[in-house]
Design a protein around this motif. Structure first.
Motif, short mmCIF file in Angstrom:
data_model
loop_
_atom_site.label_atom_id
_atom_site.label_comp_id
_atom_site.label_asym_id
_atom_site.label_seq_id
_atom_site.Cartn_x
_atom_site.Cartn_y
_atom_site.Cartn_z
N ASN A 21 1.33 -1.32 0.16
CA ASN A 21 0.07 -0.42 0.20
C ASN A 21 0.75 1.07 -0.46
O ASN A 21 1.68 1.42 1.56
CB ASN A 21 -1.22 0.01 0.97
N LYS A 57 0.33 4.45 -0.96
CA LYS A 57 -0.28 6.04 -0.34
C LYS A 57 1.17 7.01 -0.20
O LYS A 57 1.96 7.92 0.17
CB LYS A 57 0.00 6.28 1.41
N HIS A 95 -11.79 -0.22 9.62
CA HIS A 95 -12.11 -1.51 9.39
C HIS A 95 -11.59 -2.66 10.44
O HIS A 95 -10.43 -1.61 10.81
CB HIS A 95 -12.30 -1.33 7.73
N ASP A 118 -9.79 -5.92 9.21
CA ASP A 118 -9.53 -6.84 7.90
C ASP A 118 -10.69 -8.22 7.98
O ASP A 118 -10.84 -8.74 7.25
CB ASP A 118 -8.01 -7.76 7.82
N ASN A 140 -1.80 -9.76 9.76
CA ASN A 140 -1.28 -8.61 9.08
C ASN A 140 0.05 -8.32 9.63
O ASN A 140 0.09 -7.89 11.13
CB ASN A 140 -1.91 -7.98 8.68
N HIS A 163 3.37 -6.49 8.24
CA HIS A 163 4.05 -5.09 7.28
C HIS A 163 5.61 -4.73 8.17
O HIS A 163 5.72 -5.02 8.58
CB HIS A 163 2.57 -3.59 8.32
N SER A 189 -5.98 4.84 8.41
CA SER A 189 -5.47 5.11 7.82
C SER A 189 -5.34 7.36 6.94
O SER A 189 -6.38 6.70 5.92
CB SER A 189 -4.00 4.80 7.75
#
Ligand code: SIN
Ligand code: MN
Length: 262
Positions: free
Chosen positions: A97, A99, A110, A112, A129, A131, A207
């Motif tokens: 992602n 951005k 949200h 997941d 998740n 990252h 975010s």
């Protein structure tokens, strides 16, 4: 690499865990060269921002570049995940992602699992998740926000949002967000390039848009127990991979070794 008892306790309490300096500067440079390569490709696995036409998320990355294939199997990601969820985890989703500077749009509130459950028939909120920050992330370039402890309140009420951004997402209703924030407060995940971050499937997060001149690229790997695999198959492969072979960690130097072989 295993998490310490202190890190495990922090993860359980807060619902997320930041791992500063998980990857070195040299490793991050290797990842960013691979990022440039995949961002020069154009595939249906790239989701484009609604307003700007910039890439929002580039998916299916382990199938698009050997460096991301190695990162997906990296022991500093896979071993902590196995420690938390058991050994038999399959690769559910692999993306960046990005951005983009000035144009990166929001990720609404949200968790997941709302999408994994409703869209893919994943039975339980067991996916993780994982990252890796590919650039420095500060309050300015759209860091992730978490509602601390929101993972302790079960799966929150959500609705399917297909209009706010280009990525259809099951989003938490605003009154529920307000109630959870009142209980746990907000925290943002910031750190230098190379920082790692782990969070679970019912952790509420989002975010803000990125109005800074700096991209905010994050590599994201979702691993899910094989026994908890998807039961419906409506979404494309790049959104939920269907190879349910348990992921086996590579050696710790897999990224630098790949680079030497270049
Ligand atoms: C983001 O990239 O800001 C959101 C990531 C996510 O929802 O996993
Ligand atoms: Mn998410």
């Amino acid at each position: 690499m295993l998490l310490s008892q202190q890190q495990l306790a922090k993860f359980r309490e807060n619902g997320f865990l930041v791992l500063p300096d998980l990857f070195s500067r040299d490793e991050v440079a290797i990842l960013n060269r691979a990022r440039e390569a995949v961002f020069s490709q154009s595939t249906e696995a790239d989701i484009i921002e609604k307003k700007s036409g910039e890439v929002r998320t580039a998916m299916g990355l382990h199938l698009r570049h050997e460096v991301f294939d190695a990162l997906t199997r990296h022991p500093r990601l896979v071993e902590p995940a196995c420690q938390l969820r058991g050994d038999d985890l399959y690769i559910q989703q692999v993306k960046i992602n990005v951005k983009a500077a000035f144009d990166g749009e929001a990720w609404q509130w949200h968790y997941d699992f709302a999408t994994h459950h409703a869209d893919d028939g994943v039975p339980e909120p067991l996916a993780l998740n994982l990252h890796v920050f590919l650039e420095d992330i500060s309050e300015f370039n759209g860091p992730l926000y978490f509602i601390r402890g929101s993972h302790n309140h079960g799966a929150a009420r959500a609705h399917h949002d297909t209009t706010t951004t280009s990525y259809p997402l099951w989003c938490v209703d605003q009154d529920v967000v307000a109630g959870l924030v009142e209980k746990g407060g907000l925290v943002s995940a910031q750190g230098q390039a190379g920082t790692g971050l782990i969070f679970g499937d019912i952790m509420v997060h989002g975010s803000p848009p990125n109005m800074s001149p700096w991209d905010r690229p994050i590599f994201s790997l979702i691993l899910n127990p094989v026994a908890n695999r998807q039961t419906t198959f409506a979404r494309p492969e790049f959104k939920h991979h269907t190879d349910f072979t348990p992921v086996a960690p590579l050696d710790d130097d897999c990224l630098t070794r790949l680079h030497e072989a270049e």
